[in-house]
Every structure is written in structure tokens, then in C-alpha cells.
Scaffold this motif. Structure first.
Motif, PDB file in Angstrom:
ATOM      1  N   VAL A  24       3.587   6.068  -8.380  1.00  0.00           N
ATOM      2  CA  VAL A  24       2.768   7.245  -8.216  1.00  0.00           C
ATOM      3  C   VAL A  24       3.348   8.473  -7.769  1.00  0.00           C
ATOM      4  CG1 VAL A  24       0.962   5.512  -8.044  1.00  0.00           C
ATOM      5  CG2 VAL A  24       2.159   6.255  -6.130  1.00  0.00           C
ATOM      6  N   PRO A  25       2.854   9.518  -7.946  1.00  0.00           N
ATOM      7  CA  PRO A  25       3.194  10.874  -7.526  1.00  0.00           C
ATOM      8  C   PRO A  25       3.626  10.978  -6.072  1.00  0.00           C
ATOM      9  CG  PRO A  25       1.587  11.025  -9.109  1.00  0.00           C
ATOM     10  CD  PRO A  25       1.779   9.808  -8.955  1.00  0.00           C
ATOM     11  N   SER A  26       2.900  10.155  -5.357  1.00  0.00           N
ATOM     12  CA  SER A  26       2.908  10.281  -3.750  1.00  0.00           C
ATOM     13  C   SER A  26       4.183   9.755  -3.155  1.00  0.00           C
ATOM     14  CB  SER A  26       1.806   9.746  -2.949  1.00  0.00           C
ATOM     15  OG  SER A  26       1.627   8.320  -3.515  1.00  0.00           O
ATOM     16  N   ARG A  27       4.600   8.900  -3.829  1.00  0.00           N
ATOM     17  CA  ARG A  27       6.062   8.207  -3.544  1.00  0.00           C
ATOM     18  C   ARG A  27       7.206   8.424  -4.301  1.00  0.00           C
ATOM     19  NH1 ARG A  27       2.411   3.595  -3.721  1.00  0.00           N
ATOM     20  NH2 ARG A  27       3.362   2.922  -5.647  1.00  0.00           N
ATOM     21  N   GLN A  28       7.144   9.319  -5.393  1.00  0.00           N
ATOM     22  CA  GLN A  28       8.091   9.980  -6.269  1.00  0.00           C
ATOM     23  C   GLN A  28       9.315  10.714  -5.532  1.00  0.00           C
ATOM     24  OE1 GLN A  28       6.197  11.372  -9.637  1.00  0.00           O
ATOM     25  NE2 GLN A  28       5.602   9.702 -10.563  1.00  0.00           N
ATOM     26  N   MET A  29       8.885  11.401  -4.690  1.00  0.00           N
ATOM     27  CA  MET A  29       9.650  12.289  -3.681  1.00  0.00           C
ATOM     28  C   MET A  29      10.666  11.380  -3.024  1.00  0.00           C
ATOM     29  SD  MET A  29      10.793  15.279  -3.081  1.00  0.00           S
ATOM     30  CE  MET A  29       9.375  16.241  -3.700  1.00  0.00           C
ATOM     31  N   ILE A  30      10.276  10.363  -2.268  1.00  0.00           N
ATOM     32  CA  ILE A  30      11.053   9.270  -1.883  1.00  0.00           C
ATOM     33  C   ILE A  30      11.947   8.612  -2.549  1.00  0.00           C
ATOM     34  CG2 ILE A  30      10.940   7.131  -0.399  1.00  0.00           C
ATOM     35  CD1 ILE A  30       8.416   7.922   0.956  1.00  0.00           C
ATOM     36  N   PHE A  31      11.536   8.466  -3.974  1.00  0.00           N
ATOM     37  CA  PHE A  31      12.221   7.728  -5.066  1.00  0.00           C
ATOM     38  C   PHE A  31      13.438   8.727  -5.572  1.00  0.00           C
ATOM     39  CE2 PHE A  31      13.227   7.730  -9.527  1.00  0.00           C
ATOM     40  CZ  PHE A  31      13.719   6.534  -9.709  1.00  0.00           C
ATOM     41  N   LEU A  32      13.367   9.937  -5.560  1.00  0.00           N
ATOM     42  CA  LEU A  32      14.456  10.863  -5.884  1.00  0.00           C
ATOM     43  C   LEU A  32      15.273  10.856  -4.782  1.00  0.00           C
ATOM     44  CD1 LEU A  32      12.321  13.726  -7.682  1.00  0.00           C
ATOM     45  CD2 LEU A  32      13.891  11.802  -8.805  1.00  0.00           C
ATOM     46  N   GLN A  33      14.790  11.108  -3.350  1.00  0.00           N
ATOM     47  CA  GLN A  33      15.630  10.906  -2.516  1.00  0.00           C
ATOM     48  C   GLN A  33      16.567   9.883  -2.375  1.00  0.00           C
ATOM     49  OE1 GLN A  33      13.149  11.880   1.025  1.00  0.00           O
ATOM     50  NE2 GLN A  33      12.899  13.881   0.384  1.00  0.00           N
ATOM     51  N   THR A  34      15.970   8.780  -2.588  1.00  0.00           N
ATOM     52  CA  THR A  34      16.697   7.535  -2.547  1.00  0.00           C
ATOM     53  C   THR A  34      17.729   7.300  -3.872  1.00  0.00           C
ATOM     54  OG1 THR A  34      14.606   6.359  -2.061  1.00  0.00           O
ATOM     55  CG2 THR A  34      16.369   4.802  -2.952  1.00  0.00           C
ATOM     56  N   GLY A  47       0.898  -1.291  -0.274  1.00  0.00           N
ATOM     57  CA  GLY A  47      -0.092   0.000   0.163  1.00  0.00           C
ATOM     58  C   GLY A  47       0.891   1.278  -0.059  1.00  0.00           C
ATOM     59  N   GLU A  48       0.360   2.311   0.703  1.00  0.00           N
ATOM     60  CA  GLU A  48       1.192   3.579   0.959  1.00  0.00           C
ATOM     61  C   GLU A  48       1.769   3.597   2.269  1.00  0.00           C
ATOM     62  OE1 GLU A  48       1.588   6.051  -1.267  1.00  0.00           O
ATOM     63  OE2 GLU A  48       0.239   5.210  -2.820  1.00  0.00           O
ATOM     64  N   ASN A  49       2.188   2.671   2.908  1.00  0.00           N
ATOM     65  CA  ASN A  49       2.667   2.198   4.198  1.00  0.00           C
ATOM     66  C   ASN A  49       4.103   2.907   4.122  1.00  0.00           C
ATOM     67  OD1 ASN A  49       0.578   0.980   6.246  1.00  0.00           O
ATOM     68  ND2 ASN A  49       0.661  -0.017   3.961  1.00  0.00           N
ATOM     69  N   VAL A  50       5.072   2.844   2.853  1.00  0.00           N
ATOM     70  CA  VAL A  50       6.028   3.238   3.038  1.00  0.00           C
ATOM     71  C   VAL A  50       6.426   4.889   3.259  1.00  0.00           C
ATOM     72  CG1 VAL A  50       6.253   4.001   0.561  1.00  0.00           C
ATOM     73  CG2 VAL A  50       8.342   3.415   1.729  1.00  0.00           C
ATOM     74  N   ILE A  51       5.284   5.529   3.336  1.00  0.00           N
ATOM     75  CA  ILE A  51       5.270   7.008   3.403  1.00  0.00           C
ATOM     76  C   ILE A  51       5.084   7.047   5.065  1.00  0.00           C
ATOM     77  CG2 ILE A  51       4.000   9.315   3.199  1.00  0.00           C
ATOM     78  CD1 ILE A  51       3.215   8.248   0.478  1.00  0.00           C
ATOM     79  N   SER A  52       4.402   6.468   5.789  1.00  0.00           N
ATOM     80  CA  SER A  52       4.056   6.632   6.968  1.00  0.00           C
ATOM     81  C   SER A  52       4.884   5.753   7.982  1.00  0.00           C
ATOM     82  CB  SER A  52       2.612   6.259   7.364  1.00  0.00           C
ATOM     83  OG  SER A  52       2.166   5.023   7.039  1.00  0.00           O
ATOM     84  N   ASN A  53       5.178   4.422   7.569  1.00  0.00           N
ATOM     85  CA  ASN A  53       5.956   3.567   8.490  1.00  0.00           C
ATOM     86  C   ASN A  53       7.562   3.709   8.396  1.00  0.00           C
ATOM     87  OD1 ASN A  53       7.222   1.285   9.534  1.00  0.00           O
ATOM     88  ND2 ASN A  53       5.259   0.042   8.972  1.00  0.00           N
ATOM     89  N   GLU A  54       8.067   4.280   9.265  1.00  0.00           N
ATOM     90  CA  GLU A  54       9.537   4.458   8.935  1.00  0.00           C
ATOM     91  C   GLU A  54      10.431   3.438   8.856  1.00  0.00           C
ATOM     92  OE1 GLU A  54      10.978   7.397   8.879  1.00  0.00           O
ATOM     93  OE2 GLU A  54       9.013   8.480   8.684  1.00  0.00           O
TER      94      GLU A  54
END
Length: 760
Positions: free
Chosen positions: A254-264, A215-222
Motif C-alpha cells: 500500500v502507498p502508506s508503507r511504500q516509502m519504507i519499502f524504498l528506504q529498505t 496492520g499499519e504498526n510498522v509505521i508507528s512501532n519502531e
């Protein structure tokens, strides 16, 4: 009677002695209430009670064996039998019963148990989804904890291998199933998260399915975010590309996780381009990071990275520079491949990075990762194949073969028709004149000065090539006593460039320089060693000087060491000892099989002059003078460490060429001091070269001389070698250090005065 004899007697009873068996059980039954009832400590028991307590597990095993032997008990005796399990130590009773159950039942084997457990977990998930459809409350905590414990215990492949296909099959048609699967996987305890998520990512066939389970848990689950963006990418490594494709595709989907992708991606570039880490990181780990970068490049095309563009370019160029400066050719290739492909995506309109590198399997694999993996998979059929092993249908194979044959016939028929049409269209029926025996006469220089002048003047390409091809022969025949001409010729050859793309240019120039150096070793060696540390020379010319010095020293001493003079190959020279030519081998075999009554007078071996003995110092010592001098364009102890490694290899070859000469003693001592200064160099290539040179010093100098003059240095070098064997991260360095330690041990045995073994 004591307890031990009773236990021994009951274990030896047969089926016909049931009465005695029951009698002994009744006698032992009285100890149950004493040992396992109340809070009395074992030390307060009498001697018989302590014996019963220690023999309790053995007694339970005997009772279970009696059941297997079909001992018959009436109702009262069955109660007596049960009391030993129900009124005794519950922990011991449970372990004995479980052990017996697993030994007697095939249901509890790993394969059957995993299948049974997986089937019941899927059945439970189906009931949970049905309850959710009826708006009933559900709780997945028990299933999540069970899944986490099973994966931590090492059953992840057998359990998840059967659960995941069914989860994907149901999730493809029902969003409720996706929510349930997501809660099941992400809801495992924190200490079990890696053990569950890692095999899930390895088994999923496409990165689009990762969202169904995470799901989208990568955003909320550290913890999940750290696992996906740091641990699985930067710390661990895997041979399969599937885990990298699934992680990076999931983050960029998806756009909601793309910021994490660029930081990675920024973290990957930092780790990939870290110079200090590159020296200590294995090639497999660096290749794993490079694969991750290439997959990121495939996903960058559809993203908006304008805010990070300049930072990405800066980190990329820094990493490419670090890789190109590495002495390892494989690492340099990784840097070139990444630099070429990522720069095209980051800055399509800017200048292109173009490199020349050898095409290897690794470079082909990296380029294949630039193509995004599309979802062309039928999830239902894939799940069915994963759960039931079905062989390929014979009819489908025959259809494929027939289609291949039809296509081949079409291609062959079209080619034959094309050939026929070409033959018919040709109107040239005359036989061509045979010109295979015609020889084109080319002028060649006849004198060494004409050859020198032809190499200086570049107006006539054919004449320059002819002069270069005949230079070696003219040098060997006409350069006696012409030291001034030899120096001038060496200078011209050293600065000669392949302006006309002459075939075998590097080999021809190398052979000519070696011929000049062997004809006038003293004068030319002093010139070349002086030019090695001079300014205004590029790295290629300095490497050419080292190759020429090594090859000439072998030529003069007739020590056959294989040296590669190619412009694209590295200078890893391996010395071959005790070379036996084919004539000597045949004569030795004949001599061994021939019966000789008398050999007659023994012929003394003939000595052979080592022409390198008088000039070895001119090759060796000038190379050691200025290695620590830092010039504007040349820093051996800094960024030019690759040249330093080649220099050490050259010194080792020269040292071996001077074996058993009068100057070998001084050369060996100087080489040991040089090795001691550089022993802790960070580059593995330099450390490998130092170990090679140390091996050459031990081989070339007589043992008693080396030990008498350098006893302290050898003891210190032993400590260093032991540290390398135990702690060096490079496998080749550890292997070479072990060989040198073995040489040291043999050297100590050869001399009468032993060196005390150092403890380090």
C-alpha cells in the motif's frame, strides 16, 4: 530417633505395614511447625530439625509413591497426609506435585499440551470478538504476554502452527477478527516480539495476509520497523523465500508503507555492495541478500520511485562492480544477474547491462523470484488442511492420470498425422548418394616458419586454423636450436586472438605455448615472466602466462599436477602424490601373492634426470620481482587481487616441480618470505593460495634444510596458521591451515633437532 533412619524405614515399608507407616508420619509431623512456620533461620535449628529440612523433598516423593501403591488412610490420617504438602515449603511441594503429574498424565506432553492450549486460546479469542460486537470492553494483554512467553520458550512452531490457520480463516470474513489478531501479535512484550513475528512470517502463505496480523504498526512501532527492515533482512538469514516475500510484499503493498519499502531497498543495496563486508560475508548470506533484491525488483514495477532513481542506479552499479571484481565465480554470477535485471526496471529506456555467465541453479532461482506471487489460494481449504492432516483423494489422482493420458494421446496422434502428411508430401524418392567416406583435403604447413607466417597473417581463416592445429607438432619436431624463432612464436601466440571462432582455440594456443616453453625454457621463460609485469596487457593474457609457466614446469619435471587451461575455469591446482599406474599396481599385487624363496641380487633404482632443475630459477624468481609495483592498469596488491591469487598458485606449482633440486633451497626461502608479507590479505582466495604455496614449500624442500635455514620464519608461520584455524571466517582456509600444521608436525618429527612449540 534421628530423621534419616525414619525416612529410610518409611521408604521400605510394605502395604501390610500401614500402622507403622502412619506412626512414623505422626512422629515426623511435629517438625513441620518448627521448620516452616515463623521467620527462624535454618542455622538456629537443632540437628534433627536441620535433618528434616534437608529430607523434606525426599519425604514428599515417598508420600506420592505411597498414593500410587494405594495405601489406605482414614479421614484423620488423610489430614495428616495433606499437612505435609499444605503446611510445608510451598515451592518444594508445588514442584514435586507438578513433576508427578507430568509423569503420570499424557495430557501434559508437548503435543497434547500445545493442542489443548491453542484450542483454548482460539476459544478465548472467539469470546473476545463476540464481546466486541456487543460493544463490551476487552483486554488482550494477558493473551499477548502468554503468546510471547510461549514463543520465547521455544514452542512457537507447535502453538502458532495451530493458531495461525484459525486466525486467517476467521479474519478472511470478519474485520473485527483482523483487529483482534493484530493487537494479539503486535501487543506482545518488546523482548518477545522477534520470537513471535519471525515464525508468523515464515508460516503465512501469502504476503497479503501479513497486514491482517500486523496492520499499519510498522509505521508507528519502531521495534517492529527495525525487526522487519533491518534485522530479518540484513543480519539474519533463512533458507525459505516465504519470509522475504512476506516482508517485502507487505511493505510494498500500500502507498502508506511504500516509502519504507524504498528506504529498505536502499539499505539492501548498501549492504549488498559493501566491498569490505563482501570479503568476510559467507556466500549463503550474500545469496540471501541477493534474493531480497530480486524480490524487491518484482515489486518495483508498480511503484513511483522517480525521487530515488538516480541514487538506486548509483548504488546498483557500485555493487555490480564490486561483485564482478571478486575472485569467487559464484559471487560474480550474483552481481551479473542482479545488474541485468534491476537495471531493466530502474532505467527501461537506458542502456542495457548484458553479461555472459554460467547458468546455475542459483541463477535460475534468482530469476524465478522476479515473478510476483499471486493469491490463488483458497484460505478456508488451506486452513482446514493445516489443522487436519488429510491425504490426497484417490479419485482425484486417477482423474489427473486419465487427463494426462488423454493429452498424451492427442499429442502423439497429432505428431503421427503430421509425420504422415510430411511423408506423403515428399516427392523425393531417390536414395541419397553416400558421401560419408569423402575426405576434404586441407593444406597444412610443413615447416615451422610457414606455420609462424600463417599465424601472423589473418587473410585466410582456414590456413590460420590449420597452422594453429599443427603448431604443437611442428614445435616438438623442428624447433631445436631455433631460439629466435621460439621467441617470435611465443610472442605471436601470446597476442593471438580468436578472430574466426576456431573450435578449441584456447586449448590449442595453450598447448603450443607450452611446447615452445619446454623446447627453449630459459629464453621463453625470461620473456614470459618479463611480459607478465609489462604494460598494455589485459588480465586474460597475464593469466595465460601463469598457466603456461605452470604447465611447462610440470611437463619438464614430469610431476603430474592437474591444471585447467580452459578460459572459463579457475586455476585451483591440486598436486597428486604417489601416483601408481595400473601396471605397477598389477605387479605389486602379483608380488604380494607370490612366495619368493630368494630375490637374488637387489637392483638399484635408476635415477631420472629432472630437466626442470637447471631452469627452475628462470621460472620462479622473476615472478617475485615486481609483485608490489603499481601500474596504471595493473595493481596486484589492490583491485587485481584475483591475479595475485593465481600468481601464488603458480609459484606453488613451480616450487613443487623443483622438488629435490639444488635451487629448491633458495626457492623455498624466498617463497616463505613472500607468504609472510601477504599473510593478512583480506581476500579469502589469496589466503587459500598462500596456504597452498606454503604446503608446496614444505613438501618440496627437505625437512632438515627447511628447518635449519628458516627456523624463525617457520615458528612465526605456525602462529599465523593457528590464528587462521581459530579465527578465519572461511571454512576452506581453516581446513588448509590445519593440513599445513599437520605437515609442520610431521616435519619436526623427521629431524633430530626439535623446534620448540610456539604458544600463540
Amino acid at each position: 530417633m534421628k530423621i534419616y533412619p525414619l525416612i529410610k524405614k518409611i521408604s521400605n515399608l510394605s502395604l501390610s505395614e500401614d500402622h507403622d507407616f502412619v506412626t512414623i508420619l505422626q512422629e515426623l509431623h511435629q517438625y513441620l511447625s518448627v521448620c516452616f512456620v515463623g521467620d527462624n533461620a535454618c542455622e538456629n535449628y537443632n540437628e534433627e530439625t536441620k535433618e528434616f529440612f534437608s529430607c523434606y523433598k525426599q519425604l514428599l516423593d515417598i508420600l506420592l509413591d505411597s498414593v500410587k501403591a494405594n495405601y489406605c488412610f482414614d479421614k484423620q490420617n488423610k489430614i495428616l497426609f495433606d499437612d505435609f504438602f499444605l503446611k510445608g515449603n510451598p515451592h518444594t511441594s508445588f514442584l514435586v506435585l507438578v513433576k508427578s503429574l507430568t509423569e503420570t498424565s499424557s495430557v501434559f506432553t508437548l503435543e497434547n499440551y500445545a493442542h489443548l492450549l491453542s484450542e483454548n486460546m482460539i476459544r478465548t479469542l472467539c469470546k473476545i470478538c463476540r464481546n466486541m460486537q456487543h460493544n463490551e470492553d476487552v483486554n488482550l494483554e494477558f493473551l499477548s504476554r502468554l503468546l510471547g512467553r510461549l514463543c520465547v520458550a521455544g514452542y512457537s512452531d507447535s502453538i502458532l502452527g495451530q493458531i495461525i490457520p484459525q486466525m486467517l480463516k476467521f479474519s478472511s470474513q470478519d474485520f473485527i477478527w483482523r483487529r483482534v489478531c493484530c493487537r494479539l501479535v503486535v501487543g506482545v512484550p518488546g523482548q518477545c516480539l522477534e520470537a513471535v513475528v519471525t515464525p508468523v512470517l515464515l508460516q503465512l502463505p501469502w504476503y497479503g495476509y501479513v497486514e491482517w496480523l500486523l496492520g499499519e504498526n510498522v509505521i508507528s512501532n519502531e521495534k517492529l520497523k527495525f525487526l522487519l527492515t533491518t534485522k530479518l533482512l540484513l543480519i539474519r538469514q533463512f533458507q525459505q523465500d516465504s519470509i522475504l516475500n512476506n516482508i517485502l510484499g507487505y511493505l510494498a503493498q500500500v502507498p502508506s508503507r511504500q516509502m519504507i519499502f524504498l528506504q529498505t531497498l536502499l539499505k539492501l543495496l548498501d549492504a549488498w555492495g559493501a566491498g569490505s563486508a563482501l570479503r568476510h560475508r559467507s556466500y549463503s548470506q550474500q545469496f540471501y541478500l541477493t534474493r531480497a533484491l530480486m524480490i524487491c525488483t518484482a515489486h518495483l514495477g508498480g511503484l513511483d520511485f522517480s525521487l530515488y532513481k538516480q541514487e538506486l542506479l548509483t548504488k546498483l552499479l557500485h555493487g555490480v562492480e564490486i561483485h564482478i571484481g571478486s575472485p569467487d565465480n559464484s559471487v560474480r554470477t550474483l552481481g551479473m544477474v542482479v545488474g541485468e535485471n534491476i537495471s531493466k526496471v530502474l532505467d527501461p529506456e537506458g542502456p542495457k547491462l548484458v553479461f555472459e555467465y554460467e547458468v546455475t541453479n542459483d541463477s535460475k532461482h534468482l530469476k524465478s523470484l522476479l515473478k510476483l506471487e499471486e493469491n490463488s489460494l483458497d484460505i478456508t481449504s488451506w486452513c482446514d488442511q493445516r489443522n487436519v492432516c488429510v491425504t490426497k483423494n484417490v479419485s482425484s489422482i486417477t482423474r489427473e492420470l486419465k487427463s494426462c493420458e488423454i493429452t498424451e494421446e492427442k499429442v502423439n496422434s497429432s505428431d503421427s498425422q503430421k509425420d504422415i502428411s510430411e511423408v506423403l508430401d515428399s516427392d523425393d524418392d531417390l536414395e541419397p548418394y553416400d558421401m560419408s567416406h569423402d575426405v576434404v583435403s586441407k593444406k597444412q604447413p610443413l615447416y615451422i616458419r610457414d606455420c609462424l607466417q600463417g599465424l601472423i597473417n589473418h587473410d585466410k581463416p582456414e590456413w590460420t586454423e590449420a597452422c594453429l592445429r599443427t603448431a604443437q607438432a611442428l614445435i616438438q619436431t623442428e624447433l631445436e636450436g631455433e631460439s629466435e624463432v621460439a621467441l617470435e612464436l611465443a610472442k605471436v601466440l601470446l597476442h593471438l586472438e580468436n578472430s574466426y571462432t576456431i573450435d578449441d582455440f584456447v586449448i590449442l594456443r595453450h598447448q603450443s605455448l607450452v611446447a615452445v616453453l619446454t623446447k627453449h625454457p630459459k629464453e621463453v621463460a625470461l620473456y614470459l615472466t618479463d611480459q607478465f609485469y609489462d604494460r598494455n596487457y589485459n588480465i586474460r593474457q597475464r593469466l595465460d602466462i601463469l598457466e603456461v609457466l605452470a604447465s611447462a614446469s610440470q611437463e619438464l619435471s614430469k610431476v603430474h599436477v592437474q591444471v585447467t587451461a580452459s578460459d572459463h575455469q579457475s586455476f585451483h591446482s591440486d598436486v597428486k602424490h604417489n601416483t601408481v599406474w595400473w601396471k605397477e599396481l598389477v605387479e605389486k599385487r602379483i608380488e604380494n601373492k607370490t612366495r619368493i624363496i630368494s630375490k637374488g641380487k637387489k637392483v638399484e633404482p635408476q635415477g631420472k634426470e629432472n630437466k626442470f632443475a637447471d631452469v627452475a630459477g628462470y621460472f620462479f624468481f622473476p615472478l617475485l620481482h615486481f609483485y608490489d609495483r603499481k601500474e596504471n592498469t595493473f595493481d596486484l596488491l589492490g583491485e587485481d587481487c584475483y591475479v595475485l591469487g593465481r600468481l601464488v598458485y603458480t609459484l606453488g606449482v613451480i616450487m613443487h616441480s623443483a622438488s629435490n633440486t639444488t635451487v629448491a633451497k633458495q626457492m623455498g626461502s624466498a617463497l616463505l618470505e613472500f607468504i609472510w608479507v601477504l599473510r593478512y590479505h583480506t581476500e579469502k582466495f589469496v589466503r587459500e593460495a598462500l596456504l597452498f604455496a606454503l604446503c608446496m614449500a614444505v613438501i618440496s624442500v627437505p625437512s632438515f634444510i627447511l628447518l635449519d635455514n628458516n627456523r624463525t620464519e617457520i615458528m612465526e608461520l605456525q602462529c599465523w596458521l593457528q590464528d587462521i584455524v581459530e579465527q578465519d571466517p572461511n571454512l576452506e582456509c581453516r581446513r588448509r591451515a590445519g593440513h599445513v600444521l599437520a605437515l609442520f608436525a610431521n616435519m619436526v618429527k623427521e629431524v633430530s633437532k626439535e623446534i620448540p612449540v610456539s604458544t600463540c
